[in-house]
Design an enzyme around this catalytic site. Structure first.
Site, PDB file in Angstrom:
ATOM      1  N   ASP A 291       0.881  -1.168   0.000  1.00 22.05           N
ATOM      2  CA  ASP A 291       0.000   0.000   0.000  1.00 22.05           C
ATOM      3  C   ASP A 291       0.920   1.220   0.000  1.00 22.05           C
ATOM      4  OD1 ASP A 291      -2.239   1.802   0.744  1.00 22.05           O
ATOM      5  OD2 ASP A 291      -1.257   1.800   2.704  1.00 22.05           O
TER       6      ASP A 291
ATOM      7  N   ASP B 166      -0.152   5.202   0.875  1.00 21.82           N
ATOM      8  CA  ASP B 166      -0.382   6.218   1.916  1.00 21.82           C
ATOM      9  C   ASP B 166      -0.467   5.582   3.301  1.00 21.82           C
ATOM     10  OD1 ASP B 166      -2.285   7.630  -0.598  1.00 21.82           O
ATOM     11  OD2 ASP B 166      -0.571   8.652   0.290  1.00 21.82           O
TER      12      ASP B 166
END
Ligand code: XBP
Ligand code: MG
Length: 258
Positions: free
Chosen positions: A9, A11
């Protein structure tokens, strides 16, 4: 090595970027002469909505405006979000979001070991490219077999679609991959895709439901930023490397299905 790919991922996981996103949203609103200014407290609540364009739409829906006014405001979202992305990528290029502890180390270790690398993010592709180029160097984008991000899927996290897209391009089954996340929505998406998931929460996601994490750590740790004794005991090392990951994934696979 049974692990063939690491899927990250962006952020909150690669870097703690949501404060930069918040500042970019507010700067885009001011540029558009909108009186909106999202406080940190307000933004923490707005993060319940995945995707920046969807987040602005959810905010518009919360305003005491007429339907006509809402429609007019929503028609401005594509331009608003494009401006926000321009501002965000500029802030990232300026070095405003250093990688979290252990991320550069583990990415480089995996790349050197011949593992595939992937991104599975709700954020816009331009944001991912800006962050990877700034923090890992110009050529690092080519280390990633796939950058699955933003509107490449119709349904964003917590739906597993972005992870399914990454797995499809990788050409690997979930059992051969490990996901790295920071939030409850991201964890739900990775688990729905059948992935062993390492979660390293941030200030913005520390109150999320992370009980389903296969491994919950404050960060991945580094030689110069070792994990606290409790976290180090959980992985049997002062920071998470491929060897520890391999051992933990194998141990989990050996457990009887719950
Ligand atoms: C986090 C998100 C994104 C960012 C904003 O993505 O939900 O929407 O908050 O980026 P992830 P955009 O944790 O999956 O990387 O404005 O480009 O959506
Ligand atoms: Mg995240």
């Amino acid at each position: 090595m049974s692990i063939e790919a690491l899927i990250f991922d962006v952020d909150g996981t690669l870097a703690d970027t949501e404060e930069i996103h918040r500042q970019a949203f507010n700067a885009a609103f001011q540029e558009a002469r909108l009186w909106w200014n999202w406080s940190a407290h307000q933004y923490a609540g707005l993060l319940a909505t995945s995707g920046g364009k969807e987040r602005i739409a959810a905010y518009v829906d919360s305003l005491a405006e007429s339907e006509a006014a809402r429609r007019e405001l929503k028609a401005r979202i594509p331009a608003l979000h494009a401006a926000k992305t321009r501002i965000f990528t500029g802030l990232i290029a300026g070095g405003r979001a250093p990688l979290r502890p252990g991320v550069a180390r583990l990415v480089r270790e995996a790349h050197a070991a011949g593992l595939k690398l992937a991104i599975a993010s709700t954020t816009s592709p331009a944001n991912v490219e800006a962050l990877i180029e700034r923090s890992l160097g110009e050529g690092a984008l080519r280390w990633f077999s796939v950058i699955a991000a933003g509107d490449q899927v119709a349904v964003k996290k917590p739906a597993p679609d972005i992870y399914h897209l990454a797995l499809a391009v990788l050409g690997l089954p979930p059992a051969a991959c490990v996901a790295f996340e920071d939030s409850g929505k991201g964890l739900a998406a990775a688990k729905a895709a059948g992935l062993f998931t390492v979660v390293t929460p941030t200030f913005w996601t520390q109150t999320d439901d992370l009980a389903a994490a296969d491994l919950l750590l404050p960060s991945l740790g580094d030689p110069e930023a070792p994990l606290d004794p409790g976290a180090a005991a959980a992985i049997g090392a002062p920071y998470l490397g491929l060897a520890e990951l391999e051992r933990l994934v194998a141990a989990r696979a050996a457990q009887p299905a719950s």
